[in-house]
Design a protein around this motif. Structure first.
Motif, PDB file in Angstrom:
ATOM      1  N   LYS A  73       0.720  -1.201  -0.119  1.00 26.39           N
ATOM      2  CA  LYS A  73       0.093   0.081   0.073  1.00 26.39           C
ATOM      3  C   LYS A  73       1.000   1.390  -0.031  1.00 26.39           C
ATOM      4  N   LEU A  74       0.795   2.065  -1.044  1.00 31.22           N
ATOM      5  CA  LEU A  74       1.441   3.456  -1.074  1.00 31.22           C
ATOM      6  C   LEU A  74       0.508   4.387  -0.177  1.00 31.22           C
ATOM      7  N   ARG A  75       0.847   5.220   0.748  1.00 32.80           N
ATOM      8  CA  ARG A  75       0.427   6.072   1.443  1.00 32.80           C
ATOM      9  C   ARG A  75       0.885   7.515   1.002  1.00 32.80           C
ATOM     10  N   TYR A  76       2.053   7.681   1.136  1.00 33.31           N
ATOM     11  CA  TYR A  76       2.383   9.180   1.039  1.00 33.31           C
ATOM     12  C   TYR A  76       3.311   9.259  -0.117  1.00 33.31           C
ATOM     13  N   LEU A  77       3.160  10.376  -0.832  1.00 36.17           N
ATOM     14  CA  LEU A  77       4.036  11.014  -1.961  1.00 36.17           C
ATOM     15  C   LEU A  77       4.450  12.335  -1.598  1.00 36.17           C
ATOM     16  N   ILE A  78       5.683  12.701  -1.659  1.00 39.76           N
ATOM     17  CA  ILE A  78       6.132  13.934  -1.176  1.00 39.76           C
ATOM     18  C   ILE A  78       6.899  14.429  -2.255  1.00 39.76           C
ATOM     19  N   PHE A  79       6.813  15.914  -2.624  1.00 33.45           N
ATOM     20  CA  PHE A  79       7.603  16.459  -3.723  1.00 33.45           C
ATOM     21  C   PHE A  79       7.607  17.823  -3.425  1.00 33.45           C
ATOM     22  N   ASP A  80       8.283  18.693  -4.182  1.00 34.89           N
ATOM     23  CA  ASP A  80       8.367  20.164  -4.099  1.00 34.89           C
ATOM     24  C   ASP A  80       7.037  20.774  -4.938  1.00 34.89           C
ATOM     25  N   SER A  81       7.266  22.175  -5.066  1.00 36.71           N
ATOM     26  CA  SER A  81       5.943  22.879  -5.425  1.00 36.71           C
ATOM     27  C   SER A  81       6.000  22.779  -6.769  1.00 36.71           C
TER      28      SER A  81
ATOM     29  N   THR B  30       3.616  18.514   0.154  1.00 39.23           N
ATOM     30  CA  THR B  30       4.365  19.341  -0.912  1.00 39.23           C
ATOM     31  C   THR B  30       4.640  20.820  -0.370  1.00 39.23           C
ATOM     32  N   ILE B  31       5.099  21.461  -1.166  1.00 39.63           N
ATOM     33  CA  ILE B  31       5.349  23.066  -0.621  1.00 39.63           C
ATOM     34  C   ILE B  31       4.408  23.993  -1.516  1.00 39.63           C
ATOM     35  N   GLN B  32       3.852  25.119  -1.029  1.00 43.57           N
ATOM     36  CA  GLN B  32       3.345  25.825  -1.550  1.00 43.57           C
ATOM     37  C   GLN B  32       4.076  26.962  -1.804  1.00 43.57           C
ATOM     38  N   ARG B  33       3.934  27.740  -3.051  1.00 44.55           N
ATOM     39  CA  ARG B  33       4.803  28.821  -3.343  1.00 44.55           C
ATOM     40  C   ARG B  33       4.241  30.033  -2.475  1.00 44.55           C
TER      41      ARG B  33
ATOM     42  N   LYS C  41      12.279  34.020   4.873  1.00 43.51           N
ATOM     43  CA  LYS C  41      10.777  33.620   4.679  1.00 43.51           C
ATOM     44  C   LYS C  41      10.453  32.315   5.075  1.00 43.51           C
ATOM     45  N   PRO C  42       9.089  32.186   5.696  1.00 43.13           N
ATOM     46  CA  PRO C  42       8.848  30.759   5.938  1.00 43.13           C
ATOM     47  C   PRO C  42       8.391  29.989   5.087  1.00 43.13           C
ATOM     48  N   ALA C  43       8.751  28.639   5.361  1.00 41.89           N
ATOM     49  CA  ALA C  43       8.384  27.667   4.456  1.00 41.89           C
ATOM     50  C   ALA C  43       6.941  27.058   4.493  1.00 41.89           C
ATOM     51  N   LEU C  44       6.013  26.790   3.401  1.00 42.74           N
ATOM     52  CA  LEU C  44       4.695  26.520   3.505  1.00 42.74           C
ATOM     53  C   LEU C  44       4.515  25.214   2.951  1.00 42.74           C
ATOM     54  N   ILE C  45       4.344  24.255   3.994  1.00 44.43           N
ATOM     55  CA  ILE C  45       3.980  23.023   3.733  1.00 44.43           C
ATOM     56  C   ILE C  45       2.595  22.691   3.405  1.00 44.43           C
ATOM     57  N   ILE C  46       1.984  22.104   2.562  1.00 44.57           N
ATOM     58  CA  ILE C  46       0.583  21.828   2.371  1.00 44.57           C
ATOM     59  C   ILE C  46       0.184  20.283   2.295  1.00 44.57           C
ATOM     60  N   THR C  47      -0.651  19.727   2.973  1.00 50.86           N
ATOM     61  CA  THR C  47      -0.874  18.189   2.753  1.00 50.86           C
ATOM     62  C   THR C  47      -2.509  17.595   3.099  1.00 50.86           C
ATOM     63  N   ASN C  48      -2.959  16.739   2.447  1.00 49.19           N
ATOM     64  CA  ASN C  48      -4.300  16.396   2.602  1.00 49.19           C
ATOM     65  C   ASN C  48      -4.260  15.440   3.884  1.00 49.19           C
ATOM     66  N   ASP C  49      -3.343  15.419   4.470  1.00 52.13           N
ATOM     67  CA  ASP C  49      -3.229  14.376   5.829  1.00 52.13           C
ATOM     68  C   ASP C  49      -3.674  15.321   7.095  1.00 52.13           C
ATOM     69  N   LEU C  50      -5.062  15.134   7.547  1.00 52.19           N
ATOM     70  CA  LEU C  50      -5.404  15.723   8.456  1.00 52.19           C
ATOM     71  C   LEU C  50      -5.348  15.361   9.752  1.00 52.19           C
ATOM     72  N   GLU C  51      -4.637  14.266  10.003  1.00 47.66           N
ATOM     73  CA  GLU C  51      -4.583  13.643  11.040  1.00 47.66           C
ATOM     74  C   GLU C  51      -3.193  13.564  11.765  1.00 47.66           C
ATOM     75  N   GLU C  52      -2.293  13.305  10.794  1.00 49.46           N
ATOM     76  CA  GLU C  52      -0.813  12.994  11.362  1.00 49.46           C
ATOM     77  C   GLU C  52      -0.333  14.332  12.341  1.00 49.46           C
ATOM     78  N   LYS C  53       0.336  14.116  13.164  1.00 48.78           N
ATOM     79  CA  LYS C  53       1.119  15.111  14.187  1.00 48.78           C
ATOM     80  C   LYS C  53       1.899  15.958  13.211  1.00 48.78           C
ATOM     81  N   THR C  54       1.962  17.223  13.680  1.00 51.87           N
ATOM     82  CA  THR C  54       2.631  18.259  12.770  1.00 51.87           C
ATOM     83  C   THR C  54       4.153  18.030  12.676  1.00 51.87           C
ATOM     84  N   LYS C  55       4.632  17.506  13.810  1.00 50.47           N
ATOM     85  CA  LYS C  55       6.070  17.242  13.555  1.00 50.47           C
ATOM     86  C   LYS C  55       6.600  16.046  12.775  1.00 50.47           C
TER      87      LYS C  55
END
Length: 588
Positions: free
Chosen positions: A355-363, A383-386, A446-460
């Protein structure tokens, strides 16, 4: 033993094979009769006759007989003409060391000892070579005064032999290839083969160059003369550059993709892939004048270059690369993530545990519309938001109490304190709300902006997962440097996608070895090669065993421990099923 019984005794394996083959080819007896008479299984006897036929195709009248060694009683013949002495001195004038001269002469079937070579050079007035840096040694090899003519590449024979090799260290990788069953995948692949060199030997020839850090193929001397590198592929020496070029142009993308799918299945069976995949692009520059190549940004050179765009998929835990495609164009760049998903699921649809759960890539890897397709397919992404000016101004205006401190564990086991601000935002092209985490305190203005559709996983954990993605960028820079993707000095024209596939295989072998070398699991491929596998040695080939004696080196004990982890000795099918034994020599 009585003289009469000697001819009936077949304890000697070579004698037994000779009698069996003489009965089949000379007396024309049926194969099943010969197999039963000499104690072979029928399939084993068929294999014996096939190998003998292949050997005879490449056999010249001047070659040593595969069964009978001509005895020359008395002293060894002297170099009456002085040609051997001239050859040794000529090589020494090109600043080759005594072991290198020995390696070259062995490839030309000139059997002399290192002591003899040293005596010749000393008497001629040559002093011992000073200690030279790696860069100096490579420059000498690539700028030789006289181009060395390598012998014709042929399959190795079953006869006894002994020679020196400057790249004997890579033979350790054969044990890993056998241990993980990679050789079976190569044999069952759809890659082409030739009459003289079969499929496995062809792929292993490419792999030998990749593993040995041969940075300039135009230096058609030591790598093509070294019999140890030829032995890696079951050949006397590696083929010439023209063969590598012509072979690669017979390989299609379909062959490469099928091979990567089978390798992916193997990595999953061995527990080397997690539920997370890091994705990234890299540019492989092209230095010719053809106009069909598009301009792509090259991070390693800091500018846009004409070249081929390639995508890499890497496991963040083990560093294994399980997918690569060097044929990405601008028009389908944004859909590369969906193509990887098709690659992954088409092969694994029958495996419910994969089962593939996560895909991680840049903006810049894909667009918002494709993020929604991943969401609908049940895939979590990070991923990262511009950063737009309005978003940055909003974050800068937040009160300090809005920011929370989290400790994120790094790969070295140490933690790092970061400030984060978390919220849910609505993205028009995504079509729904999405989780956004702003990160600061990591050295960026400038701050980095991470966006994700995982609403349950802990922030860290979300932050830690994305931070691991930067390892991909480091791995890509290693690939470009160590595996000579963009070496302008290379005269060997190899199809890029096939070259990319072979580099992925070589990289994964180094990752497997890193996991077995305690304390070196995070080392780069080039570091692993220089510390552990860049080693010369003596090779002795007997009827049932190939014994490799690696010269003393600081980290050699760790290599020997790794060999014990993979069961020490392995029978290598393409080396006439001989057992490969690797040990340390008593000299340095």
């Amino acid at each position: 033993m009585k003289p009469e019984t000697y001819f009936d005794s077949l304890e000697n394996q070579t004698h037994k094979q000779y009698e069996a083959l003489r009965s089949f080819f000379g007396e024309k007896l049926p194969a099943d009769v010969c197999a039963k008479k000499f104690g072979y299984k029928l399939n084993a006897f068929y294999s014996l006759t096939k190998n003998f036929r292949d050997q005879m195709k490449n056999w010249d009248s001047g070659d040593v007989d595969p069964f009978f060694l001509l005895k020359r009683p008395g002293r060894k013949p002297k170099d009456k003409t002085g040609s051997m002495k001239d050859k040794i001195l000529n090589l020494r004038k090109q600043y080759y060391s005594v072991p290198q001269i020995k390696t070259i002469l062995d490839a030309q079937n000139i059997c002399v000892s290192q002591r003899y070579i040293s005596t010749i050079t000393t008497h001629a007035g040559f002093a011992r070579l000073p200690r030279r840096s790696k860069a100096t040694r490579k420059e000498i090899n690539t700028n030789a005064i006289e181009k060395l003519e390598a012998p014709k590449s042929k399959k190795i024979s079953e006869k006894k032999d002994a020679f020196n090799s400057g790249n004997a260290g890579i033979l350790v990788m054969l044990l890993l290839i056998r241990h993980f069953g990679i050789d079976k995948i190569i044999e069952n692949s759809s890659f082409p083969e030739t009459k003289s060199i079969d499929r496995a030997q062809s792929i292993l020839s490419f792999l030998a160059l990749k593993l040995s850090n041969i940075r300039r193929y135009v230096a058609d001397d030591l790598w093509c003369m070294d019999r140890g590198m030829g032995l890696f592929a079951g050949l006397t020496t590696l083929p010439k550059t023209a063969w590598f070029t012509s072979y690669s142009h017979r390989v299609t993308r379909k062959m490469n993709k099928s091979f990567l799918q089978e390798m992916h299945k193997l990595w999953k069976q061995k527990g080397l892939l997690s539920d997370t995949v890091n994705l990234d692009f890299t540019t492989i520059p092209y230095w010719g004048d053809d106009s069909q190549f598009e301009n792509n940004w090259s991070g390693t050179r800091g500018k846009a270059l004409a070249g081929m765009l390639a995508v890499i998929a890497q496991d963040p835990e083990t560093g294994i690369i399980n997918y690569g495609d060097a044929g990405i164009r601008h028009k389908n760049k944004n859909n590369a993530v969906l193509e990887f998903l098709d690659f992954y699921r088409n092969k694994m649809e029958t495996d419910k545990t994969d089962k593939l759960r996560y895909l991680i890539f840049d903006s810049k890897f894909t667009i918002y519309e494709n993020l929604r397709k991943l969401e609908d397919a049940g895939i979590k992404f990070i991923t990262i938001q511009r950063r737009g000016k309005k978003v940055v101004d909003k974050l800068n205006s937040l009160p300090k109490l809005s920011w929370k401190k989290v400790k994120v564990m790094c790969a070295n086991g140490k933690g790092r304190i970061l400030k984060v601000y978390e919220e849910e935002i609505f993205l028009d092209k995504y079509g729904k709300k999405i989780r956004r985490i702003a990160i600061t305190g990591h050295g960026k203005i400038k701050p980095a902006l991470i966006i994700t559709n995982d609403l349950e996983e802990k922030t860290k954990e979300i932050v830690r997962k994305y931070c691991q993605r930067w390892i991909v960028e480091k791995g890509i820079s290693e690939q470009l440097d160590f595996y000579h993707f963009n070496r302008v000095s290379s005269s060997m024209v190899i199809k890029v996608d096939f070259d990319f596939t072979m580099s992925i295989l070589a990289h994964n072998l180094y990752r497997l070895s890193a996991q077995m070398l305690e304390g070196f699991s995070h080392q780069a491929d080039v570091t692993l090669y220089e510390k552990f596998f860049e080693n010369s040695g003596m090779i002795e080939i007997n009827e049932k065993e190939i014994k490799v004696k690696l010269k003393k080196k600081r980290n050699l004990p760790l290599v020997l421990n790794m060999i014990n982890e993979v069961s020490g000795k392995k029978n290598i099918p393409w080396l006439f099923n001989r057992q490969l034994s690797i040990e340390g020599a008593t000299i340095s």
